[in-house]
Scaffold this motif. Structure first.
Motif, short mmCIF file in Angstrom:
data_model
loop_
_atom_site.label_atom_id
_atom_site.label_comp_id
_atom_site.label_asym_id
_atom_site.label_seq_id
_atom_site.Cartn_x
_atom_site.Cartn_y
_atom_site.Cartn_z
N UNK A 1 24.90 14.93 93.52
CA UNK A 1 25.17 13.71 93.83
C UNK A 1 26.15 12.82 92.71
N UNK A 2 25.81 13.20 91.59
CA UNK A 2 26.58 12.34 90.53
C UNK A 2 27.94 13.28 90.11
N UNK A 3 27.95 14.55 90.55
CA UNK A 3 29.12 15.29 90.42
C UNK A 3 29.26 15.90 88.91
N UNK A 4 29.45 14.82 88.22
CA UNK A 4 29.68 15.30 86.72
C UNK A 4 28.85 14.45 85.72
N UNK A 5 28.74 14.89 84.42
CA UNK A 5 28.36 14.01 83.27
C UNK A 5 29.64 13.19 82.84
N UNK A 6 29.26 11.77 82.64
CA UNK A 6 30.30 11.05 82.20
C UNK A 6 30.99 11.21 80.71
N UNK A 7 30.44 12.13 80.06
CA UNK A 7 31.02 12.33 78.75
C UNK A 7 30.34 13.65 78.31
N UNK A 8 30.80 14.36 77.10
CA UNK A 8 30.08 15.45 76.46
C UNK A 8 28.77 15.01 76.03
N UNK A 9 28.83 14.01 75.56
CA UNK A 9 27.40 13.30 74.89
C UNK A 9 26.54 13.12 75.88
N UNK A 10 26.88 12.93 77.04
CA UNK A 10 26.03 12.34 77.81
C UNK A 10 25.01 13.80 78.62
N UNK A 11 25.63 14.88 78.28
CA UNK A 11 24.82 16.04 78.67
C UNK A 11 23.65 16.23 78.05
N UNK A 12 23.60 15.92 76.81
CA UNK A 12 22.29 16.30 76.09
C UNK A 12 21.18 15.34 76.42
N UNK A 13 21.76 14.05 76.73
CA UNK A 13 20.78 12.95 77.05
C UNK A 13 20.17 13.35 78.42
N UNK A 14 20.87 13.72 79.48
CA UNK A 14 20.21 14.28 80.64
C UNK A 14 19.34 15.60 80.29
N UNK A 15 19.59 16.54 79.33
CA UNK A 15 19.00 17.41 78.83
C UNK A 15 17.43 17.16 78.43
N UNK B 1 14.93 32.74 80.44
CA UNK B 1 16.15 31.97 80.01
C UNK B 1 17.20 32.18 81.33
N UNK B 2 18.02 30.89 81.58
CA UNK B 2 18.96 31.00 82.49
C UNK B 2 19.83 29.94 82.23
N UNK B 3 21.00 29.69 82.91
CA UNK B 3 21.92 28.63 82.56
C UNK B 3 22.45 28.24 84.07
N UNK B 4 23.11 26.84 84.09
CA UNK B 4 23.80 26.50 85.31
C UNK B 4 24.76 25.62 84.75
N UNK B 5 25.94 25.73 85.55
CA UNK B 5 27.17 24.96 85.06
C UNK B 5 26.97 23.54 85.90
N UNK B 6 27.48 22.43 85.08
CA UNK B 6 27.82 21.19 85.78
C UNK B 6 29.03 20.65 84.92
N UNK B 7 30.17 20.20 85.60
CA UNK B 7 31.29 19.52 84.98
C UNK B 7 30.88 18.25 84.41
N UNK B 8 31.62 17.99 83.33
CA UNK B 8 31.72 16.73 82.55
C UNK B 8 33.19 16.25 82.11
N UNK B 9 33.07 14.89 82.05
CA UNK B 9 34.57 14.53 81.79
C UNK B 9 34.97 14.51 80.34
N UNK B 10 36.13 14.99 80.22
CA UNK B 10 36.63 14.98 78.68
C UNK B 10 37.86 14.35 78.61
#
Length: 506
Positions: free
Chosen positions: A440-454, A240-249
């Motif tokens: 390249x894309x700097x952040x996820x466009x919304x909190x919901x799009x994070x799980x889409x990418x996951x 297990x590991x984790x990595x941060x990524x910014x998202x738009x709120x």
């Protein structure tokens, strides 16, 4: 002239203050050196030149102890290996044999004018590697409607419309696949794909539309995603590991940090989960009810999760192992300390043992480690116990010692369990492509799009780990999804898909 009278008490106080200031200066200098190394030094964790020199001295001593005949044989073998590595592969070895071939025949003008006067005696072949750029084209589906000639009472007949991946959309499976691979394999943000489509092909597809397609596809793929989760949990070994990524709120005027939590099992796959925090509660979905080995870095979230009262059952069922790569990193960050370099050298011996095990998969890993690695671990522990009272707890060396001693039992678990790796590097390697993407894309466009990418990252990175072409795998999956039942999803995980294809080929 007034003078200050120093008593013994003042003198002792000044000495103590001087010693404290010297200690603080040493700590600050150590931190500055460490920061300079991080800023301007090599990013990899390879041994420094001094450490390499120590390694070479040891190798020389070993070589002197070998018999002359064995030495010559080994040198000859090494030379042969090096010569093989140095040879450049031929074109046939570098290009797949099943590539389609286009043959162009060029004849002299004289032969074309009077072919009856000439006889072919040989040919000169020249091979080139060519590529056709991305090509957009329309696919038109026509469903003819029929009526019975002699009976008008029967309703007209028409073939049922094929089920679509995205209903009421002009997006075909091929177009969706191209967007997925461009974003999650080639790390092209959707806004750049939008520009490429318009500028090079004259096709206008907005990033908002493509983002909606990615969301819908991720909903479809969630069936396989959950089946992959079950495979990893059933394996009995999770890194297990984790990595941060910014998202738009939309509720905040800045981009907060969210986290992709990664779970990896060798030869099974990688699963990412998205959460807008790094709290220990994020582990509930993956580790709740899990039984087996868990390997992680030193982040306290894992231990705090296991120590909570509601996770008593998991704490009894989970064996929590630590990572030697993270422990080694602490000692590498101690600049110029000979004892720290000795510890790094001993850890290098542990990794050479692991390298030997990879070359001989038939060996019992636990028994081999007990026979060869245990003595080195005892040496490391002895050095740490001796140096702990001599080092300041806030110094880099003191922190490295405390970090390693606190996790000593967890670091040694790999001796007993042959399944365990010596470190957590495999899951960290799985995270690296996501790190390139977020640059390249700097952040996820919304909190919901994070799980889409996951969801999509999970399947693509699992393909990479299992040496599967993601384009081939995803095309078959996306084609099958519209008619796939939930019970069938388990057979479409990358590991099962690969196994089924190998069985079919046999």
């Amino acid at each position: 002239m007034c003078g200050m009278v120093y008593t013994r008490e003042n003198f002792n106080q000044l000495l103590a203050e001087n010693a404290s200031l010297k200690s603080e200066v040493n700590l600050l200098q150590e931190k500055v050196q460490c920061l300079m190394k991080k800023l301007f030094g090599r990013s990899s964790e390879k041994l420094s030149p001094d450490q390499l020199e120590l390694e070479l001295e040891e190798l020389r001593e070993l070589q002197e102890a070998l018999e002359l005949a064995e030495t010559k044989a080994e040198l000859a073998e090494e030379e042969q290996k090096e010569s093989k590595r140095g040879k450049r592969k031929g074109l046939d070895a570098r290009i797949p044999k099943d590539l389609p071939t286009e043959t162009i025949i060029i004849d002299p003008d004289e032969v074309l004018a009077h072919p009856e006067l000439y006889k072919k005696i040989a040919e000169v072949r020249t091979e080139k590697l060519d590529v056709t750029p991305t090509r957009f084209f329309r696919t038109v589906i026509i469903r003819n409607k029929y009526k019975k000639r002699d009976d008008r009472s029967i309703a007209p007949l028409i073939a049922p419309a094929p089920k679509q991946l995205i209903e009421n959309s002009y997006a075909s499976t091929g177009l969706v696949l191209h967007i997925i691979l461009s974003k999650y394999c080639d790390h092209l943000p959707l806004y750049r794909q939008e520009q490429i489509f318009k500028q090079r092909f004259g096709v206008e597809i907005s990033r908002k539309t493509m983002g909606g397609w990615m969301y819908l596809v991720a909903q479809w793929l969630s069936l396989i995603y959950e089946a992959l989760r079950n495979e990893i949990r059933a394996s009995g070994y999770i890194q297990a590991d984790e990595t941060f990524i910014k998202y738009q709120d939309p509720k905040k005027d800045y981009c907060p940090n969210g986290y992709l939590w990664a779970y990896h099992t060798p030869q099974v796959g990688v699963l990412f989960e998205w959460y807008p925090s790094r709290a220990a509660e994020c582990l509930d979905t993956m580790l709740g009810g899990y039984k087996g080995l868990l390997q992680s870095d030193g982040y306290v979230g894992y231990t705090s999760w296991l120590n909570k009262k509601k996770h008593r059952a998991e704490k009894a069922a989970i064996i929590h192992a630590a990572c030697w790569a993270h422990a080694r990193r602490k000692f590498v960050e101690v600049p110029g300390h000979p004892v720290a370099q000795t510890v790094v050298k001993l850890i290098a011996k542990l990794y050479r043992i692991e390298s030997a095990l990879r070359d001989k998969p038939e060996l019992d890993r636990a028994a081999y480690r007990q026979a060869h690695a245990k003595s080195h671990l005892e040496q490391i522990k002895k050095i740490l116990d001796q140096e702990k009272p001599r080092q300041l707890p806030q110094s880099n060396f003191g922190k490295a010692i405390n970090y390693t001693i606190e996790r000593w039992d967890a670091l040694n678990l790999y001796l007993e369990h042959s399944t365990l790796e010596i470190d957590n590097n495999l899951v960290e390697n799985a995270i690296r492509p996501t790190a390139i993407g977020k640059k390249n894309f700097l952040f996820f466009g919304s909190p919901d799009s994070g799980q889409t990418s996951a969801v999509i990252y999970s399947l693509i990175e699992t393909c990479r780990k299992l040496d599967i072409n993601p384009a081939v795998y995803l095309r078959e999956v996306l084609t099958a999804l519209p008619t796939m039942n939930q019970s069938e999803a388990a057979s479409w995980t990358p590991a099962r898909w690969k196994s089924n294809r190998e069985t079919t080929c046999e």
